[in-house]
Design a protein around this motif. Sequence first.
Motif, mmCIF file in Angstrom:
data_model
loop_
_atom_site.group_PDB
_atom_site.id
_atom_site.type_symbol
_atom_site.label_atom_id
_atom_site.label_comp_id
_atom_site.label_asym_id
_atom_site.label_seq_id
_atom_site.Cartn_x
_atom_site.Cartn_y
_atom_site.Cartn_z
ATOM 1 N N ARG A 1 2.962 2.004 -0.627
ATOM 2 C CA ARG A 1 3.496 1.704 0.708
ATOM 3 C C ARG A 1 3.219 2.842 1.671
ATOM 4 O O ARG A 1 2.869 2.619 2.829
ATOM 5 C CB ARG A 1 5.002 1.476 0.621
ATOM 6 C CG ARG A 1 5.309 0.162 -0.017
ATOM 7 C CD ARG A 1 6.724 -0.247 0.245
ATOM 8 N NE ARG A 1 7.044 -1.392 -0.585
ATOM 9 C CZ ARG A 1 8.158 -2.064 -0.490
ATOM 10 N NH1 ARG A 1 9.072 -1.699 0.376
ATOM 11 N NH2 ARG A 1 8.378 -3.097 -1.261
ATOM 12 N N ILE A 2 3.396 4.082 1.171
ATOM 13 C CA ILE A 2 3.121 5.232 2.034
ATOM 14 C C ILE A 2 1.672 5.188 2.495
ATOM 15 O O ILE A 2 1.367 5.359 3.674
ATOM 16 C CB ILE A 2 3.410 6.546 1.277
ATOM 17 C CG1 ILE A 2 4.907 6.657 0.982
ATOM 18 C CG2 ILE A 2 2.921 7.737 2.069
ATOM 19 C CD1 ILE A 2 5.299 7.904 0.252
ATOM 20 N N GLU B 1 4.533 1.924 -6.720
ATOM 21 C CA GLU B 1 4.671 1.062 -5.558
ATOM 22 C C GLU B 1 4.995 1.861 -4.288
ATOM 23 O O GLU B 1 4.443 1.603 -3.217
ATOM 24 C CB GLU B 1 5.783 0.034 -5.848
ATOM 25 C CG GLU B 1 6.283 -0.779 -4.672
ATOM 26 C CD GLU B 1 5.251 -1.746 -4.121
ATOM 27 O OE1 GLU B 1 4.296 -2.059 -4.851
ATOM 28 O OE2 GLU B 1 5.406 -2.156 -2.969
ATOM 29 N N GLY B 2 5.874 2.853 -4.442
ATOM 30 C CA GLY B 2 6.249 3.660 -3.285
ATOM 31 C C GLY B 2 5.049 4.360 -2.660
ATOM 32 O O GLY B 2 4.875 4.360 -1.449
ATOM 33 N N GLY B 3 4.224 4.941 -3.516
ATOM 34 C CA GLY B 3 3.031 5.623 -3.042
ATOM 35 C C GLY B 3 2.102 4.684 -2.307
ATOM 36 O O GLY B 3 1.512 5.029 -1.285
ATOM 37 N N GLY C 1 1.110 2.555 5.136
ATOM 38 C CA GLY C 1 1.632 3.009 6.423
ATOM 39 C C GLY C 1 0.670 3.980 7.093
ATOM 40 O O GLY C 1 0.370 3.855 8.279
ATOM 41 N N LEU D 1 11.341 4.591 -2.302
ATOM 42 C CA LEU D 1 11.079 4.040 -3.637
ATOM 43 C C LEU D 1 10.639 5.125 -4.610
ATOM 44 O O LEU D 1 10.920 5.052 -5.809
ATOM 45 C CB LEU D 1 10.008 2.955 -3.552
ATOM 46 C CG LEU D 1 10.503 1.575 -3.151
ATOM 47 C CD1 LEU D 1 9.340 0.632 -2.947
ATOM 48 C CD2 LEU D 1 11.438 1.012 -4.210
ATOM 49 N N LEU D 2 9.919 6.130 -4.074
ATOM 50 C CA LEU D 2 9.475 7.219 -4.951
ATOM 51 C C LEU D 2 10.660 8.063 -5.395
ATOM 52 O O LEU D 2 10.710 8.539 -6.526
ATOM 53 C CB LEU D 2 8.460 8.101 -4.222
ATOM 54 C CG LEU D 2 7.053 7.539 -4.046
ATOM 55 C CD1 LEU D 2 6.148 8.574 -3.417
ATOM 56 C CD2 LEU D 2 6.477 7.089 -5.377
ATOM 57 N N VAL E 1 5.991 4.025 5.473
ATOM 58 C CA VAL E 1 5.933 5.311 4.774
ATOM 59 C C VAL E 1 7.303 5.688 4.209
ATOM 60 O O VAL E 1 7.422 6.073 3.039
ATOM 61 C CB VAL E 1 5.412 6.412 5.734
ATOM 62 C CG1 VAL E 1 5.550 7.779 5.107
ATOM 63 C CG2 VAL E 1 3.970 6.149 6.111
ATOM 64 N N GLN F 1 9.869 3.752 3.610
ATOM 65 C CA GLN F 1 10.253 2.829 2.535
ATOM 66 C C GLN F 1 9.613 3.244 1.217
ATOM 67 O O GLN F 1 10.260 3.272 0.176
ATOM 68 C CB GLN F 1 9.769 1.430 2.883
ATOM 69 C CG GLN F 1 10.853 0.506 3.334
ATOM 70 C CD GLN F 1 10.300 -0.883 3.572
ATOM 71 O OE1 GLN F 1 9.279 -1.269 3.004
ATOM 72 N NE2 GLN F 1 10.970 -1.619 4.412
ATOM 73 N N GLY F 2 8.313 3.562 1.302
ATOM 74 C CA GLY F 2 7.600 4.008 0.108
ATOM 75 C C GLY F 2 8.214 5.269 -0.456
ATOM 76 O O GLY F 2 8.436 5.395 -1.665
ATOM 77 N N ALA F 3 8.527 6.220 0.436
ATOM 78 C CA ALA F 3 9.115 7.480 -0.013
ATOM 79 C C ALA F 3 10.461 7.226 -0.690
ATOM 80 O O ALA F 3 10.775 7.826 -1.717
ATOM 81 C CB ALA F 3 9.279 8.425 1.180
#
Lengths: 328, 328
Positions: free
Chosen positions: A307-308, A303-305, A311, B135-136, B129, B131-133
Amino acid sequence: MTDIATMPRPVSFARRLKRFMADRPLIPLIILLFILVVILQILRPGIVNERWLANTAKFAIPLAILAGCQTMTMLTGGIDLSVGTVATMSAFIMATQIVNQDPAVAFLLAMLPAVLIGLVNGIGVGVFRVHPLIMTLGTSLIGTGFLQVYQRTVIASGAKIPDFLNWLGTGVTYGFPNALLLFVPVAVLIVFMLNRTGFGRLLYAVGDNERAARLSGVRYWQVITALYILSSLLAGITGLLYIGLIKAPSLSLAEPLVLPSVAAAVIGGTSIFGGRGGYTGTIIGALILTVLTTLLTILQMPEGGRRILFGCIVLFVTAAYLRIVEDR
Amino acid sequence: MSRFLRNQGWVAGLFALLIFLFVVTKLIQPGYGSGDFGSLARAVLPYAFAVAAQTVVVIAGGIDLSVAAMMALTSVTAASMMNGASEEYALFVVPFVLAMGLVLGALNGVLIVVTRVPDIVVTLAMLFVLQGAALLVLGAPGGAAAEWLKASVIGTVPVPGLPDWADAWVPKALVLLVVCLCIVWIPLRRSRLGLSIYAIGSNELAAFRSGVPVARTRIIAYALSGLFAALGGLSLTISTGIGAPIPGPYLLASVAAVVLGGVALGGGKGGLLGPIIAVFVLRLVRTDLTLLAIDPNVTAIIEGLIMVAVVMFGAFITMRSRPAGATP
C-alpha cells in the motif's frame, strides 16, 4: 527577447525525453512492464510461461475494468471510490440470490444496487456539486451498511457460485482465459466510446474546462449522472467476474482492488485533474500493477508495504505528469 | 449585536439543535442520565479530534483525506508501544505519538507545497501510505494501553464547589477534549499565525500579496491537523484499549461535521466550536437511534445517509454563495 528566442539552443536529453513521454506515454509504460517481467524471470527462472501469462491476465482483468471506471471518472476530474463496494454488493447478491432465483432475475437483482449507487453518486456530484471523492466514499459506506443488513436476511439460504461465472472467472480455453470474452468487448467499447463518440468527447471537455463546456451548452449534470451510472454498472459486472475468480463471497470481496484501480489509472497516464488520458494506458497500468504485485509477493513484501508503494506511485506519477504538462 | 448573531448564528442554532436532541433523548429514554452522557463524551472523543484535524485544514483552504489513516497509524503505534511496557513508559509514548502526528502532518504540507500537486491528491496518496504503515506496525487489532491512560477518560472530574449531582455531568473525557482543544486552538486563534491560516484560506493571492508566508502557513496548518489526528488516534487506543490498523469512518464523519459546523469547504470561514458541537449532534442522533432499538446496521445506514445529505447540503450552499457561472 527576440535574439534569445532565435538563438539555436541545444535541446537537452532530459527535455527531449520529457517531451517524448508526454507525446507517447504508452511506450515507456510498455518498456516498464517488460522490465518488470524480465526482473521476475531473473528472480524466479522459468516462472514466465503460458500458465503464468493466463493467470496474470485473469487477475489483471477485474483490476483493469475497475481502473476503467476510474479512468472515465478521472477524465471529468472526478474519482469513483465506491467501485469496490458496488462490485462486492453485486457479487454477494448474485451468489446468494442464485440459490432460489432464476439466473436472469438474480442478475437483475445484483445490478440494481449498482445502478442506484451510480445514480446517487451522479446526482450528488453533478447536481449538488459534492466533491466526487467524498460523495463516492459516502455512498460506499451506505452500501456496506445495506450489505450488512442484507447478509442477515440470507444467512439461512447460503450462497453458491453459478457455474457460468466460475467458467468465466477461472476457465482457460486454448491458453486464453475465458474472462477475455468479457474484457475484450468491454475494453473495445470503452476505447471506442472515449475516442469516437460524442459522450466520450463530452467527458474530456468537461474535465478539461468545465466552464467552457458548460457555456458551449453541455448539460453538466446529465453527463456526470450518466457517467457515474456507467461506472457503477461496470463495477457491478466486475464483481460478478471477480466472484467467479475468487470463489468466496464475503463482505469485503473487492475492497482490496480500489486503491490499485486508482493507481492503475494514474500510472496509465490519466490525469487525476481531468481532461487527459485514455483507457489503453490504463490497461497497461493494470498489467504493470499485477506483475508488480506478483514481484512483491515473491520478494515477500507484506500488504502494508504494498500500500505504501502504491501511494508513493500515485504521488510520484502525478507530480511527474504535472511537471511535463507545465513544461510544454 | 446583529454582527455577533450573523457570525455566531449558525453555531447558536446548532447548539439549540443539540439541546433539542438532548430533550428528545430524555423523552425516548427517561432514564438517560449522567452515566450515559459520560459514555457519549467518550464516544465523541476520537470523532471530535478527527473533526478538529479536518477543520484546521479546511479553514486554510485545503482538505485532508488522510485524517482517518493518520489516526489508525498513531493508534496502532501507541498500542504496540505500550503493549507489555510499564505504566511509566506511556509517559514517553504519548509525546512520541503526538510528535509523530505533527511530523507526518507537516510532511503532507511539505509535499503539497513542494510538488504543487493539489492537496486532495497528496493526502489521498498519504492515505494509502499511512494505511500501509499502520498495517506494517500491527497486522491485526491488538496491543494495549496503560491503565492510567485508560482511567483518564473514565469517570468524572470532581469540581470543587459543585454539588455531587452536577459533578456527575462533568465526564473526564469531555474535560480532556476541551482542555486539549483549548490549549492548541485559543493561542492559535489569537496569534498572527491563526490569522494567516484564515487569510490563505480566504484568498491565497491576497494573503500572499499582503506578505503572509503562504507556504509556511500551509505546512503548519497540516502539521496541526496531524497533531489533532494523533490525539484522535491516542484517544482511540485509550478508549478501546487496543489499536486497529483499519481506519474507521472518521474521514467522512469529519467532513460532514465540518460542513454541519458552519465551516465553508472553500476555506477562510468558521471556527472550531461549530464542528465540535456538530460532532455531538451526529453522535447523539446515533444514540437516539440505538435507544429506539433500531438494528445497529440500519443505524449505520441512517448515519451514512445523514452525513451524505449534510455534505450535499454544504456543497449546495457553497455553490449558491459563489457568483453565478463561476466554476466551483
